[in-house]
Design an enzyme around this catalytic site. Structure first.
Site, PDB file in Angstrom:
ATOM      1  N   GLY A   1     -38.482  27.046  44.719  1.00 58.24           N
ATOM      2  CA  GLY A   1     -37.786  28.112  44.004  1.00 58.24           C
ATOM      3  C   GLY A   1     -37.484  29.322  44.864  1.00 58.24           C
ATOM      4  O   GLY A   1     -38.386  29.906  45.436  1.00 58.24           O
ATOM      5  N   SER A   2     -36.226  29.723  44.980  1.00 50.98           N
ATOM      6  CA  SER A   2     -35.880  30.735  45.970  1.00 50.98           C
ATOM      7  C   SER A   2     -34.430  31.182  45.828  1.00 50.98           C
ATOM      8  O   SER A   2     -33.781  30.916  44.824  1.00 50.98           O
ATOM      9  CB  SER A   2     -36.135  30.181  47.366  1.00 50.98           C
ATOM     10  OG  SER A   2     -35.738  28.819  47.438  1.00 50.98           O
TER      11      SER A   2
END
Length: 243
Positions: free
Chosen positions: A202-203
């Site tokens: 997640g980013s």
């Protein structure tokens, strides 16, 4: 010479296939699989299917699908899969600024948010030479927040094309992400859409478009790394309708 009646050569057959798991993620799939067997054996059979689901999710997170990258003069290609959450003119990060980077004038930044369900392999937006790779340690705020670009763990990359034009982009760790993995270093030659790294769990990726390049995506649109055209020279900025 072929006869006018000779039919053209058949196009190659295009078939869907399961994406490969990137080598960076195979050890995590093995760890999840081993935990599945261990917990099922030592604790309870009830854990088997939930742990199988977790193992499959880990494999899916590190999936590395083949992408077909558009070719054309001046095209800037999306470096990440995800949701276009911001398109705005902002000051260039100090790590990317200066005469050896992107200059000191504000540029249009396109932000792509990657959820834990998106492909997390990142790709270079243009062909050329890697000029800068700057890693900054930091916090792990929600990558969807604007201040994440200044406070989170991140890695800045500048690519210079054959025409001398430079494009900068930043890999930003998120709330769950805990490591940015790079595949390139300064001096490396890269092709448009080539894999340059990944961010685990997640980013966000920010792309800084050079002046004269108009955004060709709209807020809320989903981009596909290595395939979606983010910008073109000499055109009006794109707009979109949610429906």
């Amino acid at each position: 010479m072929a006869s006018p009646d000779t039919p053209p050569a058949a196009n190659p057959t295009i078939k869907w296939r399961f994406p490969d798991v990137h080598p960076e993620g195979r050890k995590y799939v093995l760890i999840a699989g081993a935990l599945t067997l261990a917990l099922t054996w030592l604790v309870s059979n009830v854990l088997f299917w939930p742990m199988v689901g977790l193992t499959l999710w880990v494999a899916a997170f590190f999936r590395d699908p083949v992408r077909v990258t558009p070719q054309g003069e001046g095209l800037i290609i999306a470096p990440a899969d995800g949701l276009i959450t911001m398109i705005e003119r902002v000051p260039v990060p100090r790590e990317l600024a200066g005469e050896n980077g992107l200059g000191d004038a504000p540029l249009v930044r396109v932000s792509i948010f990657m959820s834990v369900f998106d492909v997390h392999i990142n790709r270079t937006p243009i062909p050329g030479t890697i000029r800068q790779v700057v890693y900054i340690s930091g916090k792990f705020l929600n990558a969807d927040l604007d201040k994440a670009s200044e406070e989170n763990e991140r890695q800045h990359i500048v690519v210079e094309g054959r025409d001398g034009q430079r494009v900068g982009f930043t890999q930003i760790a998120g709330l769950v992400a805990r490591r940015i993995v790079g595949f390139v270093k300064p001096g490396d030659m890269v092709a448009s859409g080539q894999r340059i790294g990944l961010i685990r769990f997640g980013s966000r990726v920010d792309v800084f478009l050079p002046d004269g390049i108009a955004p060709q995506v709209a807020l809320g649109q989903r981009s596909v790394a290595g395939e979606t055209v983010l910008g073109r020279p000499g055109l009006a900025a794109a707009s979109g309708i949610a429906q």
